[in-house]
Design a protein around this motif. Structure first.
Motif, short mmCIF file in Angstrom:
data_model
loop_
_atom_site.label_atom_id
_atom_site.label_comp_id
_atom_site.label_asym_id
_atom_site.label_seq_id
_atom_site.Cartn_x
_atom_site.Cartn_y
_atom_site.Cartn_z
N ALA A 173 -7.20 14.16 -8.08
CA ALA A 173 -7.72 13.01 -8.83
C ALA A 173 -9.08 12.59 -8.28
N ASP A 174 -9.77 11.77 -9.06
CA ASP A 174 -11.06 11.23 -8.64
C ASP A 174 -10.89 10.49 -7.31
N SER A 175 -11.91 10.57 -6.47
CA SER A 175 -11.83 9.97 -5.13
C SER A 175 -11.54 8.48 -5.16
N SER A 176 -12.00 7.78 -6.21
CA SER A 176 -11.77 6.34 -6.29
C SER A 176 -10.28 6.03 -6.39
N TYR A 177 -9.51 6.88 -7.10
CA TYR A 177 -8.07 6.67 -7.22
C TYR A 177 -7.36 6.98 -5.90
N ARG A 178 -7.80 8.01 -5.21
CA ARG A 178 -7.19 8.33 -3.91
C ARG A 178 -7.44 7.19 -2.92
N PHE A 179 -8.66 6.66 -2.94
CA PHE A 179 -8.96 5.56 -2.01
C PHE A 179 -8.14 4.32 -2.38
N ALA A 180 -8.01 4.01 -3.66
CA ALA A 180 -7.21 2.86 -4.10
C ALA A 180 -5.76 3.02 -3.63
N ALA A 181 -5.22 4.23 -3.72
CA ALA A 181 -3.86 4.48 -3.25
C ALA A 181 -3.75 4.21 -1.75
N ALA A 182 -4.79 4.57 -0.98
CA ALA A 182 -4.78 4.33 0.47
C ALA A 182 -4.78 2.83 0.77
N VAL A 183 -5.56 2.07 0.00
CA VAL A 183 -5.61 0.61 0.20
C VAL A 183 -4.24 0.00 -0.11
N ALA A 184 -3.63 0.42 -1.23
CA ALA A 184 -2.31 -0.11 -1.61
C ALA A 184 -1.26 0.25 -0.56
N MET A 185 -1.35 1.45 -0.05
CA MET A 185 -0.40 1.90 0.98
C MET A 185 -0.55 1.06 2.25
N PHE A 186 -1.81 0.81 2.66
CA PHE A 186 -2.07 0.01 3.86
C PHE A 186 -1.54 -1.41 3.68
N GLY A 187 -1.84 -2.02 2.53
CA GLY A 187 -1.36 -3.38 2.28
C GLY A 187 0.16 -3.45 2.28
N SER A 188 0.81 -2.45 1.73
CA SER A 188 2.28 -2.44 1.67
C SER A 188 2.90 -2.33 3.05
N VAL A 189 2.28 -1.53 3.93
CA VAL A 189 2.78 -1.40 5.30
C VAL A 189 2.59 -2.72 6.05
N LEU A 190 1.42 -3.36 5.89
CA LEU A 190 1.17 -4.65 6.55
C LEU A 190 2.12 -5.72 6.02
N ARG A 191 2.48 -5.64 4.74
CA ARG A 191 3.41 -6.61 4.15
C ARG A 191 4.86 -6.32 4.52
N GLN A 192 5.05 -5.21 5.22
CA GLN A 192 6.39 -4.76 5.60
C GLN A 192 7.28 -4.63 4.36
N PRO A 195 -0.08 -11.97 9.30
CA PRO A 195 1.06 -12.60 8.63
C PRO A 195 1.34 -11.87 7.31
N THR A 196 2.59 -11.57 7.03
CA THR A 196 2.92 -10.75 5.86
C THR A 196 2.42 -11.38 4.55
N ASP A 197 2.53 -12.70 4.42
CA ASP A 197 2.12 -13.34 3.16
C ASP A 197 0.62 -13.60 3.09
N ALA A 198 -0.11 -13.22 4.14
CA ALA A 198 -1.58 -13.24 4.05
C ALA A 198 -2.08 -11.99 3.33
N VAL A 199 -1.17 -11.04 3.10
CA VAL A 199 -1.53 -9.77 2.48
C VAL A 199 -1.28 -9.84 0.97
N ARG A 200 -2.35 -9.85 0.20
CA ARG A 200 -2.25 -9.80 -1.27
C ARG A 200 -2.98 -8.53 -1.70
N ILE A 201 -2.22 -7.53 -2.10
CA ILE A 201 -2.78 -6.19 -2.31
C ILE A 201 -3.81 -6.18 -3.43
N GLU A 202 -3.60 -6.98 -4.48
CA GLU A 202 -4.59 -7.01 -5.57
C GLU A 202 -5.94 -7.50 -5.08
#
Length: 584
Positions: free
Chosen positions: A515-534, A171-178
């Motif tokens: 950039a440091d790997s932690s920032y690249r991974f954080a960007a991947a998580v944000a990207m995934f959440g945004s796609v799931l949230r449509q 469900p789109t609103d089950a996705v809270r990227i923070e």
């Protein structure tokens, strides 16, 4: 002899008259909510205290027709009045300003003088989630200041994992990227040491999903308590044993989880267990954390049945925590449920009214959600935020171990209350910005009286926030200048004193792949959440695009990051299934 008779007669008359009148009354606040536990004293009875009951009512025997009553309740103005004890009394206590503001609708993030559309909540498969308004791009010159709440909530990620593991759409609103970002540990080696201040690291990079845009990462690390000096805990486990919990992924899972938590208790800690299912009961009176066998035996004895009087159980749990309250200690109710309250106060508005009244007690609330099909995410999220606490979803025993063992201090020991970050962008440095995640509930975004609500932060927690930025025309003169000022504000748990820390963010952009790997991974998580949230900002992106980028960012030797990559791959298959060729 006559004198003796007169003395006896006078004593008898005095005794008879002592209970001649019965003062009755009711106490409410300005919102019409009945107030329980209000301290009542009468001038005729000195300093002896009485208290209002669960329904805000009281009854006191008295020998006088006229008296002076005094009502005292934390968070309210003291009321003192002359009364006729023969009449029913209606009292209204006036909230102090600090109490009144708790009832305002709260924002997860804000931009000065900016509001959004209205809305409500929605349900899917019997589960309920709050409708959210996605943050938009904001013109920096018009609205240079923004802010967001800090917290340790991470329920969204494990809930998303549950859907994908069951090969279901999320469900789109089950996705809270923070909360997805909160799930992962972004600490650096030096952060493992004990410290008494927050740290803030920042990094500006190119944006992997939008050419020409930039990402600003803010990595906030909380103070870390010395484990040898952690104060004693007063914990009340509040466990839902209603009929809806009679499934392997509900009560049995919680029993295993609480036994893991019990292993972390010390002899100086106190634990009590309140249960609700067909009624409310006290399964374990306050017990030392050293008596682990007794605690575990009680947990093992629990059986699911009956309806769900959740609101009444919450009251009893708080009363239990009040009785064993440890001054300058860690006082907390740990509520574990699928959130399906069906007896007493059941609506989110009623639950909010109730839980805010307990926020003044300095007793924290941790909510642990379980289950599928009738899981009420919106109710548990509301209780945690309004109850000065945190919120997690447990979908398996490994998650229980993560939350209650490995991250025990983050979950149970707060180092900051009402914590929030304000970001002020410097004039002329950027054109627009958009905060990713921290989306507001629609009803809060539409209410002009809403205000930013800070959150509770646990010991040693590390969180990541990401802004997507549209920069001004490239200008080498901007390099090394201040891009933004960051102000972190919070209150200390024991002393309730206000604290502020300031940080500067320099304009020093670099490519995301450098950039440091932690920032690249954080960007991947944000990207995934945004796609799931449509998200409308990712309308041209698919799970396979996320997988392609995440593959370059994930550390496969890290079990959590490796699991993340596997979830992205599952989403790829669920959201873009391979079409089978028709047989001729």
């Amino acid at each position: 002899m006559n004198k003796v008779i007169w003395v006896i007669l006078l004593c008898t008359l005095a005794k008879t008259s002592s209970g001649q009148f019965y003062l009755r009354g009711e106490i409410r606040d300005e919102r019409g909510r009945l107030l329980e536990g209000v301290k009542i004293t009468l001038a005729s009875k000195g300093s002896f205290p009485y208290y209002s009951g669960n329904g805000g009512t009281f009854g006191i025997s008295t020998a006088v027709t006229n008296d002076t009553i005094t009502l005292v309740q934390d968070g309210y103005e003291i009321l003192r009045a002359r009364i006729d004890t023969r009449r029913f009394q209606d009292f209204v206590l006036k909230m102090l300003p600090t109490t009144a503001h708790l009832y305002n609708k709260k924002l997860s993030s804000f931009t000065t003088n900016l509001r959004s559309e209205s809305g409500g909540a929605f349900s899917v498969m019997g589960e309920s989630y709050s409708n959210l308004v996605e943050n938009k791009f904001i013109t920096a010159d018009l609205y240079p200041e923004t802010g967001f709440a800090l917290n340790v909530d991470k329920a969204s990620y494990s809930n998303i994992r549950r859907f994908l593991s069951n090969e279901m759409l999320v469900p789109t609103d089950a996705v809270r990227i923070e909360e997805m970002l909160n799930y992962f540990d972004f600490t650096k080696p030096g952060d493992a040491t004990v410290r008494n201040e927050f740290h803030c690291r920042s990094q500006l990079t190119t944006c992997p999903w939008k050419t020409g845009n930039q990402l600003l990462f803010l990595n906030i690390s909380a103070p870390k308590l010395d484990l040898e000096k952690i104060p004693p805990s007063n914990l009340v486990f509040l466990i839902d044993i209603s009929g809806s919990m009679d499934k392997p992924n509900r009560l049995p899972l919680l029993q295993s989880a609480f036994k893991l938590l019990a292993d972390n208790l010390r002899s100086i800690d106190t634990i009590a267990i309140v249960t609700y299912g067909g009624g409310v009961g006290i399964a374990l009176q306050p017990t030392s954390g050293a008596d682990k066998k007794k605690i575990k035996d009680v947990i093992d004895s629990l059986v699911a049945s009956g309806d769900t009087p959740g609101a009444g159980a919450i009251r009893i749990a708080y009363e239990m925590a009040k009785k064993t309250f440890i001054k300058e200690g860690n006082n907390r109710v740990v509520l574990a449920t699928d959130g399906d309250f069906n007896i007493g106060q059941t609506s989110e508005k009623e639950l909010e009214e109730m839980i805010v009244g307990y926020k003044q007690t300095n007793i924290y609330l941790t909510c642990l959600g379980v289950g599928m099909g009738n899981y009420k995410d919106s109710k548990l999220e509301l209780l945690a935020k309004k109850g000065n606490g945190n919120f997690a979803y447990i979908d398996n025993l490994q998650e229980a171990q993560k939350i209650l063992v490995k991250e025990f201090t983050q979950t149970i020991y707060a180092v900051a209350n009402n914590a929030f970050l304000k970001v002020s962008f410097k004039p002329g440095m950027i054109e627009e910005y958009r905060l990713i995640g921290f989306d507001n509930k629609k009803n809060a975004a539409a209410d002009s009286s809403s205000e930013l609500e800070g959150g509770e932060v646990g010991s040693g927690h590390s969180m990541m926030a990401i802004f997507e930025i549209r920069p001004v025309a490239k200008d080498s003169l901007l390099l090394h200048k201040t891009l933004a000022d960051v102000s972190l504000q919070y209150r200390t748990p024991v002393t309730d004193s206000a604290r502020r820390q300031n940080f500067k963010v320099l304009y020093e952009p670099r490519k995301i792949n450098e950039a440091d790997s932690s920032y690249r991974f954080a960007a991947a998580v944000a990207m995934f959440g945004s796609v799931l949230r449509q998200s409308k900002f990712f309308s041209d992106k698919k799970p396979e695009d996320v997988f392609q980028f995440a593959s370059t960012a994930v550390d496969v030797t890290d079990p959590r990051q490796a699991e993340f990559l596997s979830l992205v791959e599952k989403a790829f298959k669920i959201y873009r299934p391979v079409k089978k060729k028709k047989k001729r």
